[in-house]
Design an enzyme around this catalytic site. Sequence first.
Site, PDB file in Angstrom:
ATOM      1  N   THR A  62     -25.107  -9.435   7.236  1.00 41.36           N
ATOM      2  CA  THR A  62     -24.637  -8.884   5.968  1.00 41.36           C
ATOM      3  C   THR A  62     -23.179  -9.207   5.699  1.00 41.36           C
ATOM      4  O   THR A  62     -22.781  -9.435   4.545  1.00 41.36           O
ATOM      5  CB  THR A  62     -24.834  -7.357   5.956  1.00 41.36           C
ATOM      6  OG1 THR A  62     -26.209  -7.063   6.198  1.00 41.36           O
ATOM      7  CG2 THR A  62     -24.414  -6.753   4.628  1.00 41.36           C
ATOM      8  N   GLY A  96     -37.126  -1.485  -3.712  1.00 44.06           N
ATOM      9  CA  GLY A  96     -35.920  -2.256  -3.465  1.00 44.06           C
ATOM     10  C   GLY A  96     -35.210  -1.765  -2.224  1.00 44.06           C
ATOM     11  O   GLY A  96     -35.226  -0.573  -1.919  1.00 44.06           O
ATOM     12  N   SER A 116     -34.372  -4.573  -5.298  1.00 43.88           N
ATOM     13  CA  SER A 116     -35.361  -5.406  -5.984  1.00 43.88           C
ATOM     14  C   SER A 116     -36.010  -4.748  -7.184  1.00 43.88           C
ATOM     15  O   SER A 116     -36.732  -5.421  -7.933  1.00 43.88           O
ATOM     16  CB  SER A 116     -36.447  -5.834  -5.010  1.00 43.88           C
ATOM     17  OG  SER A 116     -36.109  -7.054  -4.417  1.00 43.88           O
ATOM     18  N   PHE A 148     -28.467 -16.413   5.358  1.00 43.79           N
ATOM     19  CA  PHE A 148     -27.418 -15.574   5.937  1.00 43.79           C
ATOM     20  C   PHE A 148     -27.923 -14.960   7.233  1.00 43.79           C
ATOM     21  O   PHE A 148     -29.042 -14.447   7.296  1.00 43.79           O
ATOM     22  CB  PHE A 148     -27.015 -14.457   4.974  1.00 43.79           C
ATOM     23  CG  PHE A 148     -26.475 -14.939   3.653  1.00 43.79           C
ATOM     24  CD1 PHE A 148     -25.193 -15.459   3.560  1.00 43.79           C
ATOM     25  CD2 PHE A 148     -27.249 -14.867   2.502  1.00 43.79           C
ATOM     26  CE1 PHE A 148     -24.695 -15.903   2.347  1.00 43.79           C
ATOM     27  CE2 PHE A 148     -26.762 -15.308   1.286  1.00 43.79           C
ATOM     28  CZ  PHE A 148     -25.480 -15.826   1.207  1.00 43.79           C
ATOM     29  N   SER A 187     -39.277 -14.140  -2.805  1.00 40.84           N
ATOM     30  CA  SER A 187     -38.002 -14.847  -2.794  1.00 40.84           C
ATOM     31  C   SER A 187     -37.118 -14.363  -3.929  1.00 40.84           C
ATOM     32  O   SER A 187     -37.471 -14.504  -5.107  1.00 40.84           O
ATOM     33  CB  SER A 187     -38.238 -16.356  -2.922  1.00 40.84           C
ATOM     34  OG  SER A 187     -37.017 -17.040  -3.154  1.00 40.84           O
TER      35      SER A 187
END
Length: 385
Positions: A163, A339, A98, A160, A193
């Site tokens: 992964t 992140g 992120s 999902f 988001s």
Amino acid sequence: MAMRTRERRLGGRAIVVLAVGAAAVGVVPASARADHRECGGHAATHRVLERMTHRHGLTGAAVRVDDPGCGAWTDASGVADRRTGRPMRADLRGRIGSITKSFTAVTVLALAAEGRISLDAPVERYLPGLLDRDGYDGRRVTVRSLLRHTSGLPDHMDTFDDTEEFRFRHFEPEELVERALRLPPPGASWHYSTTNYVVAGLIVEKASGHPLEEEVRRRILEPLRLRDTYWPGDELGIRGPHPRGYVREERGGQAEWADTTAMNTTVAWAGGALISSPRDVSTFYGALLGGRLLPAAMLAEMERTVPGDPDRLWPGAEYGLGLIRTPLRCGGVWWGHAGDIDGFTAISGVAPSGRRVAIAFNENPSTQEAFDDELNLVQTALCDS
């Protein structure tokens, strides 16, 4: 995916403590070593770094600190590769998740400074019909609300279950938005988001007439000479020297580490696909907070924050436009971002003094205590005398 909620960070992972090797201190220029002695040692930071691998059992951890008065120094602990025992280093490339959002936000704001994007314009102006389905309305979502996570859009990553559903697949941005809009709206006014940044990336492309990747390269990567930072596209691997990324699981009472280095990160795109190094990430945030990437008015917009959900960020954190504001225990606040992608965690920030920290792990913290120490490592590196 790009920065998991705390619940997802801590869910479904075994808690196993394992010492994984001795610390490896990075090499810095002689001038920096001299400044290091004049400014004092970094024992407190080193102790927290060692706890990440010895007490919390992470495979590897590395930190880089750039100080305007004391130069640069690095430290690392644990291993970059569990099979070979290769030591972890602070000059390796990895997935930064992120933190990509900050790069995308800067690009949006640069276009806004040129009058090509209006922060308070609705998404509908740039992408007609993209959000108009299942009760969502592009006329009610502004560019600013995308960057600040107040748009009311859900996160496509929540569609999902595992992964493996996306790890080796290519996704188009519009497909990710479509997946998100199948979900009900989030209940809170602030909701982290990655879909927000996918939409922001599409707005960059519409307003500039160029691919997002090209705009980020032209406006950020090339001017700052960020040679370790790139968009991988559909490449599964990481170019150049890098650690292997691991996810720890418990099977039958035994700890096992799945190698998740190979991954197609088009699933995160503008919100989490970039690969970089601690040096490049530190350089980026130094340039951004130092006023080298945006006009002062646009940097001020970036720093206008709203309270974030502590379960999706951390206590005390507030979210601006692709920047997180956090109180600093030695005074003031630090600005940066974090992140998290399976196998890789990155976090970076800048203190009021101009001191910068960039941290990289090649295994995600999997306990509350480890997550707290990740933030403690940032605080200690920025406040260590």
